[in-house]
Scaffold this motif. Structure first.
Motif, PDB file in Angstrom:
ATOM      1  N   SER A  81      -9.486  -0.783   2.509  1.00 42.80           N
ATOM      2  CA  SER A  81      -8.059  -0.424   2.511  1.00 42.80           C
ATOM      3  C   SER A  81      -7.519  -0.358   3.928  1.00 42.80           C
ATOM      4  O   SER A  81      -6.422  -0.847   4.205  1.00 42.80           O
ATOM      5  CB  SER A  81      -7.854   0.917   1.797  1.00 42.80           C
ATOM      6  OG  SER A  81      -8.214   0.804   0.442  1.00 42.80           O
ATOM      7  N   ARG A 135       1.471  -0.184  -3.089  1.00 46.61           N
ATOM      8  CA  ARG A 135       0.047  -0.561  -3.058  1.00 46.61           C
ATOM      9  C   ARG A 135      -0.850   0.498  -2.414  1.00 46.61           C
ATOM     10  O   ARG A 135      -1.944   0.202  -1.972  1.00 46.61           O
ATOM     11  CB  ARG A 135      -0.156  -1.890  -2.327  1.00 46.61           C
ATOM     12  CG  ARG A 135       0.552  -3.063  -2.941  1.00 46.61           C
ATOM     13  CD  ARG A 135       0.403  -4.362  -2.132  1.00 46.61           C
ATOM     14  NE  ARG A 135      -0.828  -4.533  -1.404  1.00 46.61           N
ATOM     15  CZ  ARG A 135      -0.991  -4.332  -0.087  1.00 46.61           C
ATOM     16  NH1 ARG A 135       0.000  -3.941   0.665  1.00 46.61           N
ATOM     17  NH2 ARG A 135      -2.151  -4.542   0.492  1.00 46.61           N
ATOM     18  N   GLY A 136      -0.372   1.728  -2.290  1.00 43.96           N
ATOM     19  CA  GLY A 136      -1.145   2.775  -1.643  1.00 43.96           C
ATOM     20  C   GLY A 136      -2.364   3.205  -2.441  1.00 43.96           C
ATOM     21  O   GLY A 136      -2.487   2.927  -3.637  1.00 43.96           O
ATOM     22  N   LEU A 137      -3.262   3.851  -1.748  1.00 39.59           N
ATOM     23  CA  LEU A 137      -4.470   4.409  -2.346  1.00 39.59           C
ATOM     24  C   LEU A 137      -4.427   5.909  -2.137  1.00 39.59           C
ATOM     25  O   LEU A 137      -4.198   6.381  -1.021  1.00 39.59           O
ATOM     26  CB  LEU A 137      -5.721   3.832  -1.680  1.00 39.59           C
ATOM     27  CG  LEU A 137      -7.054   4.507  -2.012  1.00 39.59           C
ATOM     28  CD1 LEU A 137      -7.415   4.310  -3.484  1.00 39.59           C
ATOM     29  CD2 LEU A 137      -8.156   3.980  -1.108  1.00 39.59           C
ATOM     30  N   ARG A 149      -3.522  -0.988   4.143  1.00 46.66           N
ATOM     31  CA  ARG A 149      -3.057  -0.230   2.973  1.00 46.66           C
ATOM     32  C   ARG A 149      -2.997   1.252   3.322  1.00 46.66           C
ATOM     33  O   ARG A 149      -3.905   1.785   3.938  1.00 46.66           O
ATOM     34  CB  ARG A 149      -4.050  -0.460   1.841  1.00 46.66           C
ATOM     35  CG  ARG A 149      -3.749   0.221   0.567  1.00 46.66           C
ATOM     36  CD  ARG A 149      -4.884  -0.056  -0.416  1.00 46.66           C
ATOM     37  NE  ARG A 149      -4.347  -0.235  -1.745  1.00 46.66           N
ATOM     38  CZ  ARG A 149      -5.081  -0.466  -2.800  1.00 46.66           C
ATOM     39  NH1 ARG A 149      -6.393  -0.579  -2.697  1.00 46.66           N
ATOM     40  NH2 ARG A 149      -4.522  -0.604  -3.980  1.00 46.66           N
ATOM     41  N   ALA A 208      -7.044  -3.782   5.358  1.00 47.03           N
ATOM     42  CA  ALA A 208      -5.918  -4.486   4.746  1.00 47.03           C
ATOM     43  C   ALA A 208      -4.568  -3.859   5.106  1.00 47.03           C
ATOM     44  O   ALA A 208      -3.524  -4.341   4.672  1.00 47.03           O
ATOM     45  CB  ALA A 208      -6.090  -4.505   3.228  1.00 47.03           C
ATOM     46  N   ASP A 232       1.504   0.136  -9.095  1.00 45.45           N
ATOM     47  CA  ASP A 232       0.821  -0.428  -7.934  1.00 45.45           C
ATOM     48  C   ASP A 232      -0.109   0.574  -7.247  1.00 45.45           C
ATOM     49  O   ASP A 232      -0.908   0.203  -6.399  1.00 45.45           O
ATOM     50  CB  ASP A 232       1.855  -0.910  -6.911  1.00 45.45           C
ATOM     51  CG  ASP A 232       2.763   0.223  -6.424  1.00 45.45           C
ATOM     52  OD1 ASP A 232       2.958   1.209  -7.165  1.00 45.45           O
ATOM     53  OD2 ASP A 232       3.288   0.131  -5.305  1.00 45.45           O
ATOM     54  N   VAL A 239      -3.523   5.064   2.906  1.00 40.24           N
ATOM     55  CA  VAL A 239      -4.505   5.881   2.193  1.00 40.24           C
ATOM     56  C   VAL A 239      -4.130   7.344   2.398  1.00 40.24           C
ATOM     57  O   VAL A 239      -3.982   7.798   3.534  1.00 40.24           O
ATOM     58  CB  VAL A 239      -5.937   5.639   2.712  1.00 40.24           C
ATOM     59  CG1 VAL A 239      -6.931   6.540   1.986  1.00 40.24           C
ATOM     60  CG2 VAL A 239      -6.322   4.172   2.551  1.00 40.24           C
TER      61      VAL A 239
END
Length: 125
Positions: free
Chosen positions: A88, A45-47, A93, A91, A70, A95
């Protein structure tokens, strides 16, 4: 003095002189190395935020090959980037920033700070 300074771009994981003087298909694996490290740092789920298209193509191709549906991506010029970075971070997440110049990352993020890992940057609280 750098004789080939106009060809020096300081891209992540790339030796510009080696890249210029020796055909890249022979020895240069910088794009592959960068892509694998970025995907590992991004995790599930990374950005990934890109500052230029060359790094984006390499990472997104590797994500496709690895079946990483994802993974989210954004460009420095995206109008909603600041909000996306805040969201992000809130959450939890991961980045990752792929900079144009490995020694000069994107402007400071709206939250946290960029921490250098190899030639890329990770958003830290």
């Amino acid at each position: 003095i750098r004789l080939l300074d106009r060809f020096h771009h300081n891209r992540p994981y790339r030796d510009d002189y080696l890249y210029l003087l020796i055909p890249w298909t022979v020895v240069d694996r910088s794009a592959e190395r960068m892509s694998q490290e970025v995907l590992a740092l991004a995790g599930p789920r990374g950005l990934v935020v890109f500052e230029e298209w060359m790094g984006a193509h390499a990472v997104l191709y590797q994500a496709l090959v690895d079946g990483r549906r994802d993974l989210a991506s954004a460009w420095r010029e995206d109008p909603g980037l600041e909000a996306l970075l805040r969201e992000s971070a809130a959450a939890g997440r991961a980045v990752v920033l792929v900079p144009r110049d490995r020694d000069a990352p994107l402007d400071p993020p709206p939250t946290g700070h960029w921490r250098r890992v190899g030639d890329v940057y990770v958003l830290s609280p």
